[in-house]
Design an enzyme around this catalytic site. Structure first.
Site, PDB file in Angstrom:
ATOM      1  N   LYS A  59      -4.788  -7.849  -0.641  1.00  0.00           N
ATOM      2  CA  LYS A  59      -5.096  -7.979   0.774  1.00  0.00           C
ATOM      3  C   LYS A  59      -5.780  -6.682   1.208  1.00  0.00           C
ATOM      4  O   LYS A  59      -6.611  -6.620   2.432  1.00  0.00           O
ATOM      5  CB  LYS A  59      -4.025  -8.494   1.663  1.00  0.00           C
ATOM      6  CG  LYS A  59      -3.476  -9.773   1.505  1.00  0.00           C
ATOM      7  CD  LYS A  59      -2.548 -10.075   2.418  1.00  0.00           C
ATOM      8  CE  LYS A  59      -1.891 -11.593   2.217  1.00  0.00           C
ATOM      9  NZ  LYS A  59      -2.338 -12.573   2.871  1.00  0.00           N
TER      10      LYS A  59
ATOM     11  N   THR B 263      -5.141 -17.880   6.571  1.00  0.00           N
ATOM     12  CA  THR B 263      -5.175 -18.848   7.884  1.00  0.00           C
ATOM     13  C   THR B 263      -5.221 -17.697   8.982  1.00  0.00           C
ATOM     14  O   THR B 263      -5.597 -18.339  10.158  1.00  0.00           O
ATOM     15  CB  THR B 263      -3.778 -19.784   7.947  1.00  0.00           C
ATOM     16  OG1 THR B 263      -2.840 -18.727   7.732  1.00  0.00           O
ATOM     17  CG2 THR B 263      -3.947 -20.945   6.981  1.00  0.00           C
TER      18      THR B 263
ATOM     19  N   HIS C 200      -1.432 -22.955  -4.217  1.00  0.00           N
ATOM     20  CA  HIS C 200      -1.540 -22.135  -3.080  1.00  0.00           C
ATOM     21  C   HIS C 200      -2.287 -20.712  -3.659  1.00  0.00           C
ATOM     22  O   HIS C 200      -2.416 -19.708  -2.801  1.00  0.00           O
ATOM     23  CB  HIS C 200      -0.348 -21.596  -2.246  1.00  0.00           C
ATOM     24  CG  HIS C 200      -0.185 -22.706  -1.269  1.00  0.00           C
ATOM     25  ND1 HIS C 200      -0.783 -22.771   0.150  1.00  0.00           N
ATOM     26  CD2 HIS C 200       0.541 -23.967  -1.363  1.00  0.00           C
ATOM     27  CE1 HIS C 200      -0.403 -23.688   0.703  1.00  0.00           C
ATOM     28  NE2 HIS C 200       0.326 -24.683  -0.127  1.00  0.00           N
TER      29      HIS C 200
ATOM     30  N   LYS D 259      -1.002  -9.382   8.448  1.00  0.00           N
ATOM     31  CA  LYS D 259      -0.715 -10.149   7.228  1.00  0.00           C
ATOM     32  C   LYS D 259       0.226  -9.572   6.565  1.00  0.00           C
ATOM     33  O   LYS D 259       0.649  -8.497   6.512  1.00  0.00           O
ATOM     34  CB  LYS D 259      -2.081 -10.850   6.473  1.00  0.00           C
ATOM     35  CG  LYS D 259      -2.662  -9.137   6.059  1.00  0.00           C
ATOM     36  CD  LYS D 259      -4.176  -9.540   5.768  1.00  0.00           C
ATOM     37  CE  LYS D 259      -5.162  -9.997   6.389  1.00  0.00           C
ATOM     38  NZ  LYS D 259      -5.520 -11.662   6.274  1.00  0.00           N
ATOM     39  N   ARG D 260       0.659 -10.347   5.255  1.00  0.00           N
ATOM     40  CA  ARG D 260       1.651  -9.705   4.506  1.00  0.00           C
ATOM     41  C   ARG D 260       1.079  -8.426   3.801  1.00  0.00           C
ATOM     42  O   ARG D 260      -0.190  -8.377   3.485  1.00  0.00           O
ATOM     43  CB  ARG D 260       2.081 -10.528   3.241  1.00  0.00           C
ATOM     44  CG  ARG D 260       3.283 -11.375   3.755  1.00  0.00           C
ATOM     45  CD  ARG D 260       4.254 -10.728   4.221  1.00  0.00           C
ATOM     46  NE  ARG D 260       5.122 -10.298   3.291  1.00  0.00           N
ATOM     47  CZ  ARG D 260       6.459 -10.820   2.575  1.00  0.00           C
ATOM     48  NH1 ARG D 260       6.691 -11.984   3.174  1.00  0.00           N
ATOM     49  NH2 ARG D 260       6.835 -10.340   1.685  1.00  0.00           N
TER      50      ARG D 260
ATOM     51  N   LYS E 271      -7.051 -18.257  12.869  1.00  0.00           N
ATOM     52  CA  LYS E 271      -6.226 -18.004  14.542  1.00  0.00           C
ATOM     53  C   LYS E 271      -7.300 -17.159  15.104  1.00  0.00           C
ATOM     54  O   LYS E 271      -7.444 -17.303  16.202  1.00  0.00           O
ATOM     55  CB  LYS E 271      -4.963 -17.322  14.106  1.00  0.00           C
ATOM     56  CG  LYS E 271      -4.030 -18.436  13.337  1.00  0.00           C
ATOM     57  CD  LYS E 271      -2.736 -17.446  13.016  1.00  0.00           C
ATOM     58  CE  LYS E 271      -2.145 -18.239  12.040  1.00  0.00           C
ATOM     59  NZ  LYS E 271      -0.934 -17.430  11.287  1.00  0.00           N
TER      60      LYS E 271
HETATM   61  C1  LIG Z   1      -0.886 -17.040   9.942  1.00  0.00           C
HETATM   62  C2  LIG Z   1       0.243 -16.420   9.513  1.00  0.00           C
HETATM   63  C3  LIG Z   1       0.234 -15.561   8.485  1.00  0.00           C
HETATM   64  C4  LIG Z   1      -0.893 -15.736   7.384  1.00  0.00           C
HETATM   65  O1  LIG Z   1      -1.894 -14.822   7.523  1.00  0.00           O
HETATM   66  P1  LIG Z   1      -3.158 -14.463   6.439  1.00  0.00           P
HETATM   67  O2  LIG Z   1      -3.678 -13.322   7.304  1.00  0.00           O
HETATM   68  O3  LIG Z   1      -3.587 -15.568   6.219  1.00  0.00           O
HETATM   69  O4  LIG Z   1      -2.193 -13.895   5.165  1.00  0.00           O
HETATM   70  C5  LIG Z   1       1.261 -14.764   7.981  1.00  0.00           C
HETATM   71  N1  LIG Z   1       2.433 -14.468   8.924  1.00  0.00           N
HETATM   72  C6  LIG Z   1       2.307 -14.961  10.084  1.00  0.00           C
HETATM   73  C7  LIG Z   1       3.649 -14.588  10.876  1.00  0.00           C
HETATM   74  C8  LIG Z   1       1.203 -15.793  10.386  1.00  0.00           C
HETATM   75  O5  LIG Z   1       1.432 -16.346  11.655  1.00  0.00           O
END
Ligand SMILES: *Cc1c(COP(=O)(O)O)cnc(C)c1O
Length: 809
Positions: free
Chosen positions: A549, A651, A355, A543-544, A655
């Site tokens: 990032k 991911t 990952h 995101k985190r 979305k």
């Molecule tokens: C989809 C999702 C992530 C992943 O987000 P990235 O922008 O791809 O790092 C992290 N936390 C939650 C709650 C999510 O639904």
């Protein structure tokens, strides 16, 4: 299965009585939620049994997805939708004066994960069940999930996430399926029946008790299982009624040591932390999971040496890679199979997903520590390593450096990723670029040696939760245009392309988005007492929080805009609301200070009336799945701005796209594939290319200080971090300043700044042309189908697991 409204009403009222002895009028939302959830669970119970029986009777090949994290979020709505009784539930409750929405809000998120990796596991479970693939999840039932984030005075404060406080309606405790997992002690070799055997003595036994959760497939009668293990002390041996005082103290110590194993999720995302307890957690659920697989398998009456024909085990990131050694232990020690045969079975059974390429996330355990905790497993890893080195030296007789690089045990550490690669038949990355980087760089030695093992499986998201559930208005609008076939075949969303220039459809898309934006504005008003303008662009980065990032890049653009507006309050830009949501690992100080910076900038910008409300900054506390479901349908702009090569896939980018947001992105991870799907005109790309980043890392030549000195905007913004102009002490953001200027900006924030600002300018221009903008939104939705996790899972099923859909009639 179908249930009518009257039945739901009756069952719900009966449940309120039996669980709480309450009438509808007096019950709290939590009780009403629990009663409804329990009724829904009852409705899926029969299919749950049937599915299990069907798989064993048909001897279907089953896949077990091993993951330290399952970020499930809430389950009430997704189970109702997947069963197919949404309308019935809604109107049953309505008759009783209850809004289904209110009960939804009473459910605690199951937050057993940090971010993308854990959410991926949850999306995969939904897809496996919905495709009728015999797929099980295996993980840990943490008593505390990822911490709850509060923002106090702009700082992140972590509060324990006591998600089990009111119980978990969805789970079933299966005491009779408990297994024992052994830690510590010594291993003694002995001879018996002409065979070298090993006895494990003086170990600390831990009882692993499974809690099963139903994973309901979409309208297909399939209910798969997520099995989460809880660590409990052995009773009897250390009896609490023991008279001896010394024994009693030991018993208490033992009990709390054992219980610590499934107590809490480690709150790190791609950051290697924690030590002994984390190794114990990993072995705990892996051993329990494999023991239970073997027990179920044996009930089928098939010889053990055909295990790989009936079972696939998937290792989600390096965390469960001790599975390779545990399966070897069971086959060799307990089933008394020869090493070579056991190795054939093991490698044919295991598959591994990598990952991340972030070096700090590739787990390494010190031999001395590992050996004490898992003495027999250590011996097995040593033997795997010895044989692997032997193999390598036949292939590369004069290349001892290469052998050293590839070894599993080296310099006093065990390299778990190497164990996973050597012990699996398949190794995959999670987006095309990521897989290429693995092959050419990070794992190039392994790719050279085992080219046939490497493959790509681009991540995906379940369109059921992220579109049908999170955005019912959009989902209905899509149905009205192209029918409902896309629900089973998400690539059918492509048919929306014929509406991309249809002005009527465009305005309907715009109306749905506007409605979702008002909903989010109301939620923000309600929760945070901040007014946001639904006519502004909702620009979202959720995101985190991690340096790679680059939330910092986003903040710098905001500051730049702010300074421009200060000089020219009438500047012609579309008003913008910058929305952030992010948890930082509690020990990651830089990340936590970036949160403080976002909140500091928010306070400054939002309270400055001279800029006429043209920009606003909102930090939404406690980002989690249920919050993502509220934000994403309302987003106009999706921020995917990681340093190129660092985001393996992402991911949330998928979305957003599926909900009709336009992406501003670097050519990183799955952003590249999103661009390929929507075309250059429907995404805004900026920043360095992968080879430029790689070149900088290889050859140096980057000077952050030059960018800081030569770009007046950057001079001003970076100085603001330490000159007190943000109304905080000048030492507050020193760590951020240092990371950029004194540590040469490892993630190229200053390097990409100009390109990012220009890209944000393009977004502004595009948005002003509402016809073009709606067209872009539609193109994004229309081309998002390939990113459904159904698509990803079908590829795993066909190319990695060799499982098939097994429909229950
Ligand atoms: C989809 C999702 C992530 C992943 O987000 P990235 O922008 O791809 O790092 C992290 N936390 C939650 C709650 C999510 O639904």
């Amino acid at each position: 299965m179908y249930v009518d409204k009257e039945t739901i009403k009756r069952d719900f009222k009966k449940k309120l009585t039996s669980m709480f002895a309450e009438e509808v009028e007096e019950a709290s939302n939590i009780h009403k939620y629990q009663a409804l959830a329990s009724v829904i669970k009852d409705y899926s119970a029969e299919n749950w049994m049937k599915t299990r029986k069907h798989y064993t009777e048909k001897r279907e090949k089953q896949v077990y997805y091993f993951s330290m994290e399952f970020l499930l979020g809430r389950l009430l709505m997704s189970n109702i939708i997947n069963i197919g009784i949404e309308k019935e539930c809604q109107s049953a409750l309505k008759d009783l004066g209850i809004e289904l929405r209110d009960l939804e809000e009473a459910e605690m998120d199951a937050g057993l994960g940090n971010g993308g990796l854990g959410r991926l596991a949850a999306c995969f479970l939904d897809s496996m069940a919905s495709l009728g693939i015999p797929g099980n999840g295996c993980g840990i039932r943490y008593n505390y999930g990822l911490f709850e984030q509060k923002i106090i005075d702009g700082y992140q404060v972590e509060v324990p996430d006591n998600w089990l406080r009111d119980g978990n309606v969805w789970e079933v405790r299966k005491q009779n399926k408990a297994v024992e997992v052994r830690f510590g002690g010594q291993v003694k070799p002995y001879f018996e029946d002409n065979r070298l055997k090993f006895s494990h003595e003086d170990y600390d036994p831990v009882i692993a008790v499974p809690y099963d959760m139903p994973i309901v497939g979409y309208h297909n009668n399939t209910v798969n299982t997520l099995r989460l293990w809880s660590a409990e002390p052995v009773t009897g041996e250390f009896d609490f009624s023991s008279f001896s005082k010394g024994e009693y103290t030991k018993a208490v110590e033992y009990k709390s040591l054992v219980e610590s194993i499934s107590q809490v999720l480690y709150p790190d995302d791609s950051r290697e932390e924690g030590r002994i307890l984390r190794v114990k957690q990993q072995y705990f659920f892996v051993s329990a999971g494999i023991q239970s697989i073997i027990r179920t398998y044996k009930k089928m009456g098939v010889p053990i040496n055909r295990l790989d024909e009936y079972i696939a085990i998937h290792i989600n990131d390096t965390h469960p890679s001790v599975a390779v050694a545990e399966l070897m232990r069971i086959l060799v020690d307990e089933e008394e199979i020869s090493w070579d045969e056991a190795w054939r079975i093991t490698t044919n059974t295991m598959a591994y997903t990598n990952h991340t390429i972030l070096a700090e996330a590739l787990e390494k355990w010190p031999v001395e520590m590992f050996k004490k905790i898992l003495p027999r497993i250590y011996m097995i890893i040593e033997e795997i390593d010895r044989r692997f080195r032997e193999e390598l030296s036949r292939r590369y007789p004069n290349d001892s450096n290469r052998i050293r690089r590839m070894a599993i045990i080296r310099d006093g550490s065990i390299h778990m990723a190497h164990l996973a690669i050597v012990g699996s038949h398949s190794v995959n990355g999670v987006a095309k670029l990521h897989t290429e980087i693995l092959k050419k760089q990070e794992l190039s030695d392994f790719y050279n040696y085992y080219p046939y093992k490497f493959n790509n499986k681009t991540n995906g998201i379940t369109h059921r939760r992220w579109l049908i559930q999170a955005n019912p208005e959009l989902s209905n609008l899509i149905d009205s245009a192209i029918g409902t076939k896309w629900i089973y075949m998400p690539t059918e969303l492509r048919r929306l392309m014929s509406y991309s220039k249809d002005r009527i459809f465009q305005s309907k898309i715009g109306a749905v988005k506007y409605h979702n934006k008002i909903k989010l504005a109301n939620y923000i008003k309600d929760k945070y007492d901040i007014d946001i303008d639904p006519n502004s662009i909702y620009d979202v980065q959720i995101k985190r929080l991690h340096a790679y990032k680059r939330q910092l890049l986003n903040v710098f653009n905001i500051l730049n805009l702010y300074y421009q507006l200060k000089e020219n309050p009438d500047m012609d830009i579309v008003p913008r609301t910058f929305i952030f949501g992010a948890k930082a690992s509690p020990s990651y100080y830089l990340a936590k200070q970036i949160i403080k910076l976002i909140n500091t900038v928010a306070a400054k910008v939002n309270n400055d009336i001279s800029i006429k409300g043209k920009i606003k900054v909102i930090f939404l506390a406690n980002y989690r799945v249920s919050l993502a479901e509220k934000i994403i349908p309302a987003a106009d702009v999706s921020e995917q701005i990681s340093t190129t090569t660092k985001e393996a896939s992402g991911t949330s980018n998928m979305k957003f796209m599926m909900n009709g947001a336009v992406t501003i992105a670097t050519l990183d991870g799955a952003n590249i594939e999103i661009k390929e799907e929507v075309g250059d005109d429907n995404i805004v790309i900026f920043g360095m290319k992968d080879y430029e980043v790689i070149n900088y890392y290889k050859n140096g030549g980057y000077s952050a200080r030059d960018f800081y000195n030569n770009d007046a905007r950057l001079t001003r913004i970076v100085n603001a971090l330490i000159d007190g102009s943000l109304n905080v002490s000048s030492s507050e953001f020193k760590i951020i300043y240092d990371s950029l200027i004194n540590h040469n900006d490892e993630y190229f924030v200053l390097r990409d700044f100009d390109s990012y600002v220009k890209a944000q300018g393009r977004i502004d221009e595009l948005y002003k042309d509402s016809v073009k903008w709606e067209e872009m939104c539609i193109c994004n939705i229309a081309n998002s189908g390939v990113f459904s996790s159904d698509n990803t899972i079908l590829q795993y099923s066909k190319e990695v697991w060799n499982t098939k859909s097994s429909l229950i009639l």
